[in-house]
Design an enzyme around this catalytic site. Structure first.
Site, PDB file in Angstrom:
ATOM      1  N   ALA A 315      13.841 -22.195  29.936  1.00 32.12           N
ATOM      2  CA  ALA A 315      13.832 -21.486  29.064  1.00 32.12           C
ATOM      3  C   ALA A 315      14.732 -22.474  28.223  1.00 32.12           C
ATOM      4  CB  ALA A 315      13.992 -20.076  29.014  1.00 32.12           C
ATOM      5  N   PRO A 316      14.526 -22.528  26.514  1.00 27.84           N
ATOM      6  CA  PRO A 316      15.332 -23.088  25.730  1.00 27.84           C
ATOM      7  C   PRO A 316      16.276 -21.725  25.245  1.00 27.84           C
ATOM      8  CG  PRO A 316      13.784 -21.941  24.763  1.00 27.84           C
ATOM      9  CD  PRO A 316      13.255 -22.260  26.009  1.00 27.84           C
ATOM     10  N   GLY A 317      17.753 -22.285  24.685  1.00 26.28           N
ATOM     11  CA  GLY A 317      19.014 -21.072  25.048  1.00 26.28           C
ATOM     12  C   GLY A 317      20.252 -21.807  25.653  1.00 26.28           C
ATOM     13  N   ILE A 318      21.190 -20.634  25.409  1.00 27.00           N
ATOM     14  CA  ILE A 318      22.199 -20.785  26.553  1.00 27.00           C
ATOM     15  C   ILE A 318      22.005 -19.979  27.537  1.00 27.00           C
ATOM     16  CG2 ILE A 318      24.467 -20.564  26.560  1.00 27.00           C
ATOM     17  CD1 ILE A 318      24.874 -19.936  23.549  1.00 27.00           C
ATOM     18  N   GLY A 320      22.757 -17.856  30.927  1.00 24.35           N
ATOM     19  CA  GLY A 320      23.410 -16.943  30.827  1.00 24.35           C
ATOM     20  C   GLY A 320      23.579 -17.082  32.162  1.00 24.35           C
ATOM     21  N   LEU A 321      24.543 -15.857  32.437  1.00 20.57           N
ATOM     22  CA  LEU A 321      25.565 -16.007  33.264  1.00 20.57           C
ATOM     23  C   LEU A 321      25.656 -15.178  34.221  1.00 20.57           C
ATOM     24  CD1 LEU A 321      29.637 -15.085  31.616  1.00 20.57           C
ATOM     25  CD2 LEU A 321      28.315 -17.045  32.296  1.00 20.57           C
ATOM     26  N   LYS A 336      12.979 -13.540  33.961  1.00 23.38           N
ATOM     27  CA  LYS A 336      14.656 -13.722  34.570  1.00 23.38           C
ATOM     28  C   LYS A 336      13.767 -13.765  35.828  1.00 23.38           C
ATOM     29  CE  LYS A 336      16.569 -11.646  30.968  1.00 23.38           C
ATOM     30  NZ  LYS A 336      16.994 -10.778  30.074  1.00 23.38           N
ATOM     31  N   ASP A 371      11.187  -4.281  26.268  1.00 21.68           N
ATOM     32  CA  ASP A 371      10.573  -3.665  27.355  1.00 21.68           C
ATOM     33  C   ASP A 371      10.465  -4.710  28.370  1.00 21.68           C
ATOM     34  OD1 ASP A 371       9.480  -1.713  28.643  1.00 21.68           O
ATOM     35  OD2 ASP A 371       7.676  -1.888  27.781  1.00 21.68           O
TER      36      ASP A 371
END
Length: 575
Positions: A315-318, A320-321, A336, A371
């Protein structure tokens, strides 16, 4: 142990479903009494209890089956026969679609979701629901060919409550004035009938009447919101007639409605006529049938796969950790997966992450927290997963991935609605007013989450998304907690440049004065956030919210703007 009877097991499963549905309905039907008594704490308790019902009922049925037979010693013919016996029992069943989902859940629990087979379960529905079959059982119709006032009086008389209106005459005037302000004389004259769902929709501190004004052309959907005033009397708070407002009311970041009905499929069909852009699964979920919503989503997902050819990709974006996040560009959700290992800065465990997501699921999401839906052994066609994504998943979440020649099986994942990450939106939006509006809404989002007794934890703007309606929604839950679980402290006031270096910090300490440095990155955005929401950087404000929550205050977060309330639109004090 004697050979089990497929018909007996089918009967056990259906009885288990019906017991569960009765339990669900009992909690739901009590929503009216909770509303009339203004028992808002009981409202929250009931919402949590209703979510928990399904898994409890499922566990009981599975335990009964194990007492009747050894499921894993039965052959394929037994399971095919079981489905057919169950199907026969669903003829003329009022909730057949929900009963099919319950059957799927039983099979899924027995086989740990490793057998997704339409011969054994209802991967596809047994039949299509034809809307209108019991329409008269779910709606009330009102003749609207006379005076507007007469129609409004008839509606409020039909939907009566055991508490008095503060000022019924004023409410009727507000409703009539709104209609005359919003629609032309010709439009109003063309309304011949008003249809309203018999079931009142309850959520938080409000009751909603949902229906449509039928004209010779396109019907006009509406929602009438009823609330208590400070004296515990009833007031008509607003009337919503824009589809955008209805869509937000049924949004994916809100708690589930309490809607007492024996005909959920018909109610959903009527709602989709009002909200054609909402998918069936979204409407089932909004009514609290979130397990069936997951089933309908999966069917929709399979259908989309058949009619698309793009690849799953990161997915686009930074990045995640804690989560590896990916999507199918042509589809409106993100997937996710919890990573195997977290960065050193994340002092949490895999179970902690699951607990945080469940905390949000069981809480009032106040329209500000997306949600999430949890799946196990979710299967993707291997040919549709981009090589780069597969490499990434195997690298960071290998324990959650199983590969076959044809499938990528993800043992545990969450699915959320796709939004534009707020950091990307702020970097790419060129309209200064839209940027300012997003920053304003970001602050409101954080405040409203706090009002729901939740501290968001990691409030970097990359952990928020923005919807097509311009609403900012929080979607990263690995550090959420209840408000009382944090200590909000002020930074020491000292001329010593090394004072912060010697500050003693406990794991639960939070310093709001530092929020301006990391919620948003760019200097002008920091200044804008601080200008619009200075309270967020004030530890005293956070402690006040804590004190209110500890005292049992349940704040009211409206699903529509303040200016749309009748008392704001037309002025005047509450009687």
């Amino acid at each position: 142990m004697p050979s089990p009877s497929a018909s007996k097991i089918a009967y056990q499963i259906l009885k288990g479903f019906e017991k569960s549905f009765r339990w669900y309905s009992r909690i739901t039907s009590a929503a009216r009494e909770r509303f009339e008594q203004a028992d808002w704490r009981a409202v929250q308790t009931a919402a949590r209890e209703r979510i928990a019902i399904y898994d409890q009922s499922l566990a009981e049925v599975v335990a009964e089956i194990y007492q009747s037979c050894h499921p894993h010693k039965q052959d394929q013919d037994f399971w095919r026969s079981l489905k057919q016996h169950y199907l026969k029992q669903l003829d003329h069943h009022g909730q057949f679609e929900l009963a099919e989902t319950f059957f799927n859940s039983v099979i899924g629990r027995l086989f740990r979701h490793q057998k997704i087979d339409d011969d054994m379960m209802f991967v596809l529905p047994s039949r299509c629901y034809l809307p209108g079959q019991v329409r008269t059982s779910v709606i009330n119709s009102f003749d609207a060919r006379g005076r507007i006032r007469d129609t409004l009086e008839a509606i409020l008389e039909r939907y009566s409550f055991r508490i008095p209106y503060a000022n019924l005459e004023r409410d009727l005037q507000h409703l009539e004035r709104y209609l005359r302000d919003s629609f032309s004389r010709e439009q109003l004259a063309s309304i011949n009938k008003v249809e309203i769902l018999q079931s009142v929709f309850y959520r938080n501190k409000a009751a909603y009447l949902i229906g449509r004004m039928c004209t010779e052309g396109n019907p006009i959907p509406f929602v009438m919101a009823l609330m208590h005033n400070k004296q515990g009397q009833l007031v008509v708070d607003t009337l919503l007639t824009e589809r955008r407002d209805l869509s937000v009311l049924f949004g994916f970041a809100r708690s589930y409605f309490m809607v007492d009905t024996q005909h959920p499929a018909e109610v959903v069909a009527f709602l989709q006529e009002l909200l054609p852009n909402k998918k069936h699964f979204e409407l089932y979920i909004s009514l609290g049938y979130y397990k069936h919503g997951k089933t309908v989503f999966y069917r929709n997902f399979l259908q989309h796969l058949q009619h698309s050819d793009d690849l799953f990709e990161a997915a686009p974006g930074i990045k995640g950790l804690v989560m590896a996040v990916f999507h199918l560009p042509s589809y409106g959700v993100v997937f996710k997966v919890i990573k195997d290992e977290f960065a050193e800065s994340k002092k949490i465990t895999r179970q902690h992450v699951k607990d945080c997501y469940r905390l949000v699921k069981m809480s009032d999401r106040v329209g500000r927290m997306a949600d999430t839906h949890e799946y196990v052994n979710f299967r993707l066609p291997r040919t549709r997963v981009s090589p780069a994504l597969l490499d990434e998943l195997l690298d960071v979440a290998n324990s959650s991935i199983e590969l076959t020649d044809t499938e990528v099986i993800i043992k545990h994942l969450y699915i959320e609605r796709k939004m534009t990450p707020l950091n990307i939106y702020l970097d790419t939006e060129t309209d200064p007013q839209k940027v300012a509006d997003a920053i304003e809404d970001l602050g409101q989002c954080i405040k409203q989450i706090a009002a729901a007794n939740i501290f968001p934890g990691d409030m970097l703007h990359k952990n928020f998304g923005i919807t097509r309606h311009g609403r900012v929604i929080f979607y990263d839950y690995d550090e959420v907690c209840y408000m009382h679980q944090r200590i909000f402290r002020a930074l020491p006031k000292s001329d010593d440049p090394y004072a912060l270096d010697t500050l003693s910090v406990a794991p639960d300490d939070v310093f709001p004065e530092q929020f301006e440095h990391f919620i948003v990155g760019k200097r002008h955005l920091k200044a804008l956030l601080k200008q619009k929401h200075p309270e967020l950087m004030d530890p005293a404000w956070w402690r006040t919210i804590q004190h209110e929550m500890a005292g049992g205050l349940i704040k009211d977060v409206l699903p529509y703007p303040q200016q749309q309330r009748f008392k704001s639109r037309y002025g005047g004090k509450e009687s």
